[in-house]
Design a protein around this motif. Structure first.
Motif, PDB file in Angstrom:
ATOM      1  N   TYR A 122      25.613  36.442 -44.712  1.00 27.04           N
ATOM      2  CA  TYR A 122      24.226  35.994 -44.566  1.00 27.04           C
ATOM      3  C   TYR A 122      23.276  37.165 -44.849  1.00 27.04           C
ATOM      4  N   PRO A 123      23.206  37.618 -46.091  1.00 29.79           N
ATOM      5  CA  PRO A 123      22.359  38.794 -46.383  1.00 29.79           C
ATOM      6  C   PRO A 123      20.867  38.499 -46.274  1.00 29.79           C
ATOM      7  N   GLY A 124      20.450  37.231 -46.370  1.00 30.27           N
ATOM      8  CA  GLY A 124      19.024  36.927 -46.276  1.00 30.27           C
ATOM      9  C   GLY A 124      18.496  36.918 -44.866  1.00 30.27           C
ATOM     10  N   ASP A 125      19.357  36.804 -43.868  1.00 27.27           N
ATOM     11  CA  ASP A 125      18.923  36.723 -42.474  1.00 27.27           C
ATOM     12  C   ASP A 125      19.329  37.929 -41.645  1.00 27.27           C
ATOM     13  N   LEU A 141      23.599  45.282 -35.960  1.00 27.17           N
ATOM     14  CA  LEU A 141      23.040  44.163 -36.709  1.00 27.17           C
ATOM     15  C   LEU A 141      21.678  43.780 -36.127  1.00 27.17           C
ATOM     16  N   VAL A 142      20.724  43.560 -37.013  1.00 23.58           N
ATOM     17  CA  VAL A 142      19.385  43.124 -36.594  1.00 23.58           C
ATOM     18  C   VAL A 142      18.914  42.051 -37.560  1.00 23.58           C
ATOM     19  N   PRO A 143      18.072  41.130 -37.125  1.00 26.83           N
ATOM     20  CA  PRO A 143      17.508  40.135 -38.052  1.00 26.83           C
ATOM     21  C   PRO A 143      16.495  40.771 -38.988  1.00 26.83           C
ATOM     22  N   ARG A 144      16.360  40.206 -40.165  1.00 28.82           N
ATOM     23  CA  ARG A 144      15.426  40.751 -41.143  1.00 28.82           C
ATOM     24  C   ARG A 144      13.969  40.446 -40.801  1.00 28.82           C
ATOM     25  N   SER A 145      13.734  39.431 -40.015  1.00 29.98           N
ATOM     26  CA  SER A 145      12.369  39.095 -39.597  1.00 29.98           C
ATOM     27  C   SER A 145      12.425  38.424 -38.239  1.00 29.98           C
ATOM     28  N   ASP A 146      11.280  38.306 -37.613  1.00 32.02           N
ATOM     29  CA  ASP A 146      11.212  37.679 -36.287  1.00 32.02           C
ATOM     30  C   ASP A 146      11.138  36.160 -36.420  1.00 32.02           C
ATOM     31  N   ASP A 147      11.483  35.501 -35.303  1.00 31.70           N
ATOM     32  CA  ASP A 147      11.370  34.039 -35.187  1.00 31.70           C
ATOM     33  C   ASP A 147      12.210  33.315 -36.235  1.00 31.70           C
TER      34      ASP A 147
END
Length: 330
Positions: A122-125, A141-147
């Protein structure tokens, strides 16, 4: 006729070279005889006489039976060691596959491998942050954006939640480890159930030989030369009194002796091994007990017995047209 006058002086000067030659001849005479007590050096033996002794010494130094024994033992030990290593590797594989999923995952799948799997899947998320030498000492690991609420969270039973670093590290990464471990264990279990493909020696040959080569050559050459010493011949223009002393000449002879002997001894050892291999499959049930084979089969979906299809209920008979319905009145 004398060469001296009344005062005792020489009338004619000495002929150059004559007195010097006499003096040298007189000085060399005592040294020409060999001093007493010195024995001449022993003659060097000919090569044709020593070649047999040298060849025999080389035969004794080369242990040909030992060479053949090492060749046979080395070949046999190599074949046996290869078979033992193959059996040990297969036994270790069977033991690893027979473990539970949790044990197999703990021993063979690391958290970093699970993080790499998520970041690649899941490289986009999700993005992977490497250690920076400061506060972050291990990958994270961290999300690429919030919410973010990606749909793939439903695969892990947490649909509808917001994607965060804590959710990824504490709940998703452990599940991914089990998922990756299960896939690997299933693949290995399928390979184990197919049996061990081993190499067997059908026939072969071992050849060894030794070759000795010995050559000897003796050669002797003698050269002889004779000539007149030019110093003893009177030159033109010398004083006439020399003619009264009589003509004298010195003969010089030279003898050159060249003796050579050459011997060459050589030994060649040859060893050759030819083995013909074939491949055969050894099934699992011939190497492990049935209980362990059942554990391996449980982890291999391709080898599980297929479930029997459900038995359909028999259909009710259809009444012909015009016939009275069951339970009806006429």
């Amino acid at each position: 006729m004398t060469e001296r006058n009344g005062s005792g002086n020489r009338i004619f000067p000495p002929r150059p070279g004559v007195a010097t030659a006499r003096a040298l001849a007189g000085a060399a005479a005592p040294s020409s005889a060999a001093p007493a007590g010195n024995t001449p050096a022993a003659p060097r033996p000919q090569a044709t006489e020593t070649i047999a002794r040298r060849a025999g010494a080389m035969v004794n130094e080369i242990d040909f039976p030992g060479f053949v024994a090492q060749l046979v033992h080395g070949t046999f030990d190599a074949i046996v060691d290869a078979s033992i290593r193959q059996m040990e590797s297969y036994s270790s594989l069977v033991t690893s596959v027979a473990k539970t999923l949790e044990q197999f995952t703990e021993e063979n799948v690391t958290p970093n491998q699970a993080r790499d799997w998520l970041a690649t899947r899941y490289p986009g998320d999700v993005q992977l942050l490497l250690p920076d030498g400061g506060e972050r000492v291990e990958p994270r690991l961290v999300p690429r954006s919030d919410d973010l609420e990606p749909a793939w969270l439903a695969d892990f039973g947490i649909e509808g939640e917001v994607l965060s670093a804590e959710l990824l590290e504490e709940r998703i990464v452990p599940q991914v480890r089990l998922k990756v471990g299960g896939e690997r264990q299933q693949l290995l279990a399928t390979m184990v159930m197919l049996g061990m493909n081993r190499v067997v020696v059908r026939d072969g040959s071992i050849t060894s030989k030794v070759m000795f080569r010995a050559a000897a050559q003796d050669a002797a050459k003698v050269g002889y030369a004779a000539g007149t010493d030019p110093k003893a011949v009177a030159n033109w223009g010398e004083r006439g009194s020399l003619s009264y002393e009589g003509q004298s000449s010195t003969m010089v002879s030279t003898v050159a002796v060249n003796a050579q002997n050459e011997s060459n001894v050589r030994a060649d050892l040859f060893g050759e091994v030819k083995l013909n291999f074939v491949s055969e499959t050894l099934p699992l049930d011939r190497m492990v007990e049935p209980a362990k084979a059942a554990l391996v089969q449980r982890h291999s979906p391709a080898m599980r017995p297929a479930a029997p299809p459900p038995v359909a209920a028999p259909a009710a008979p259809v009444a012909p047209e015009g016939a009275p319905a069951a339970g009806g009145t006429g």
